[in-house]
Design a protein around this motif. Structure first.
Motif, PDB file in Angstrom:
ATOM      1  N   PRO A   1       9.618  17.676  18.973  1.00 22.46           N
ATOM      2  CA  PRO A   1      10.565  17.880  17.865  1.00 22.46           C
ATOM      3  C   PRO A   1      11.018  19.328  17.709  1.00 22.46           C
TER       4      PRO A   1
ATOM      5  N   TYR B   1      14.780  18.550  16.075  1.00 19.16           N
ATOM      6  CA  TYR B   1      14.712  17.428  15.149  1.00 19.16           C
ATOM      7  C   TYR B   1      13.718  16.392  15.680  1.00 19.16           C
ATOM      8  N   GLN B   2      13.252  15.527  14.775  1.00 15.72           N
ATOM      9  CA  GLN B   2      12.338  14.460  15.157  1.00 15.72           C
ATOM     10  C   GLN B   2      13.128  13.320  15.789  1.00 15.72           C
TER      11      GLN B   2
ATOM     12  N   ALA C   1      11.853  21.905  12.698  1.00 12.87           N
ATOM     13  CA  ALA C   1      12.351  20.638  13.251  1.00 12.87           C
ATOM     14  C   ALA C   1      12.845  19.785  12.092  1.00 12.87           C
ATOM     15  N   GLU C   2      14.128  19.451  12.112  1.00  9.19           N
ATOM     16  CA  GLU C   2      14.677  18.601  11.064  1.00  9.19           C
ATOM     17  C   GLU C   2      14.167  17.170  11.243  1.00  9.19           C
ATOM     18  N   SER C   3      14.334  16.358  10.209  1.00  9.72           N
ATOM     19  CA  SER C   3      13.811  14.998  10.246  1.00  9.72           C
ATOM     20  C   SER C   3      14.584  14.097  11.207  1.00  9.72           C
ATOM     21  N   SER C   4      15.828  14.453  11.520  1.00  4.97           N
ATOM     22  CA  SER C   4      16.647  13.660  12.444  1.00  4.97           C
ATOM     23  C   SER C   4      17.805  14.515  12.927  1.00  4.97           C
ATOM     24  N   ARG C   5      18.537  14.000  13.922  1.00  7.94           N
ATOM     25  CA  ARG C   5      19.705  14.751  14.389  1.00  7.94           C
ATOM     26  C   ARG C   5      20.777  14.809  13.311  1.00  7.94           C
TER      27      ARG C   5
ATOM     28  N   ALA D   1      20.217  14.991  10.160  1.00  4.37           N
ATOM     29  CA  ALA D   1      19.784  16.028   9.224  1.00  4.37           C
ATOM     30  C   ALA D   1      20.072  17.413   9.796  1.00  4.37           C
ATOM     31  N   LEU D   2      19.948  17.551  11.118  1.00  5.30           N
ATOM     32  CA  LEU D   2      20.267  18.822  11.764  1.00  5.30           C
ATOM     33  C   LEU D   2      21.744  19.152  11.571  1.00  5.30           C
TER      34      LEU D   2
ATOM     35  N   SER E   1      22.567  20.255   8.086  1.00  3.01           N
ATOM     36  CA  SER E   1      22.152  21.611   7.728  1.00  3.01           C
ATOM     37  C   SER E   1      23.282  22.620   7.921  1.00  3.01           C
TER      38      SER E   1
ATOM     39  N   ARG F   1      16.667  26.403  20.921  1.00  6.73           N
ATOM     40  CA  ARG F   1      17.050  25.299  20.038  1.00  6.73           C
ATOM     41  C   ARG F   1      18.402  24.745  20.484  1.00  6.73           C
TER      42      ARG F   1
END
Length: 344
Positions: free
Chosen positions: A22, A27-28, A157-161, A163-164, A167, A301
């Motif tokens: 992640p 992200y996760q 690491a964000e919770s999902s793409r 969420a990325l 941001s 990243r």
């Protein structure tokens, strides 16, 4: 470890690798097949995440993604790929089978093949119940030294793409209204200054930057940018007037190039460019988004870099720096090389 170093971690087993993924992606992963390209002695080269196919009829996007990944993998001895599928058994197995075939057809060996779900992982390439229990192996990334090293280095690491991507969402409401007004004032001032410089020099407005006043403006813009960098280095975001003026000045190639030469992997730079991407008017978002991508690339990243570059290219599909950085990522050029190229 200096502020410009990326964390160095030792992977001692699958749990550590899964804890690292992640942070490497940014992200996760969910419903994804993650490919980690490694070398026997030098460690991880790069990683990629592809969506799991829903059915056998949905395999074409996966195959196309695998073609892009395999094209970037060096054929030198010692390189291999570890696969980690995130999701239910059936779609993960389907994706793993396709990926294994594609990698072997390209002459790329595979390492561990894992499935991850609900805090457990399974070895899909092992049927020995003593080392690969059929019920899977539980793991907690929070307890891994990999996670500790990443957090210490300021890597998130964000919770999902999604969420990325969120941001980097533009600011809204009163904050947007204030930035619009400040950007209009900055544009009017810059335009008036350049038109005056061209008129005094008897030149065309399009070449006003080549006049003495224009060159002085570019010098002042670099100083203005340096002051903003000093503020973020000290943990102090700039106000809307300063931010709006910067987004306009970065539209000047020489100012943007000065910023690119100063780009590093320091966390405050990520904050600076993320802030400007979110606050910039769409017309002036290309340079901050590209500079955020450049900084993100130096920290490894790549997912954040891709999101930022997509933001830049959505605003201007012909923006050259965003095109070049996208090609750099697609070519699999590692972050260290990016940093060395900038330093050179």
């Amino acid at each position: 470890m200096t502020s410009t170093d990326r964390p160095t971690v030792r992977i001692t087993g699958p749990a550590d690798l899964l804890a690292l993924i992640p942070f490497g992606l940014g992200y996760q992963p969910h419903s994804s097949l993650v490919l980690i390209v490694l070398h026997e002695t030098s460690g991880i080269r790069f990683g990629a995440s592809l969506s799991l196919p829903g059915t056998d009829e949905d395999l074409q996007p996966l195959r196309a993604g695998l073609d892009q990944v395999t094209a970037k993998i060096d054929s030198e001895p010692g390189v291999y790929v570890t696969l980690a599928g995130y999701g239910p058994a059936e779609p993960v197995q389907r994706a793993v089978s396709v990926a294994t075939q594609a990698l072997h057809a390209a002459g790329v060996p595979t390492g561990a093949v894992l499935r991850v779900a609900d805090g457990r992982f399974w070895h899909l390439d092992c049927d020995d119940p003593d080392c690969c229990p059929p019920e899977g192996t539980s793991f907690d990334p929070a307890t891994s030294p990999v996670t500790a090293a990443a957090v210490f280095a300021g890597v998130v690491a964000e919770s999902s793409r999604d969420a990325l991507a969120a941001s980097l969402a533009p600011v809204t409401g009163p904050a947007r209204d204030t930035m619009i007004a400040a950007t209009v004032r900055s544009c009017a001032f810059l335009l008036e200054l350049l038109e005056s410089a061209a008129s005094a020099d008897g030149s065309d407005p399009d070449t006003a930057l080549d006049t003495p006043v224009g060159r002085a403006l570019q010098g002042a813009a670099r100083t203005y940018l340096t002051q903003a960098m000093d503020s973020y280095r000290a943990g102090q975001p700039i106000d809307d007037e300063h931010a709006a003026t910067l987004t306009v000045l970065l539209d000047i190639d020489s100012v943007r190039d000065f910023a690119a030469q100063a780009a590093t992997s320091e966390p405050w730079q990520l904050q600076l460019w993320t802030d400007l991407v979110r606050r910039a008017e769409p017309r002036f978002s290309t340079a901050p988004a590209s500079l955020l991508a450049l900084t993100a690339m130096q920290t490894g990243r790549m997912a954040l870099a891709r999101v930022a570059l997509q933001r830049a290219l959505d605003a201007d599909p012909e923006y050259r720096l965003a095109q070049l950085l996208t090609a750099t990522i697609d070519a699999g050029i590692d972050p260290t090389t990016v940093t060395q190229l900038l330093a050179g």
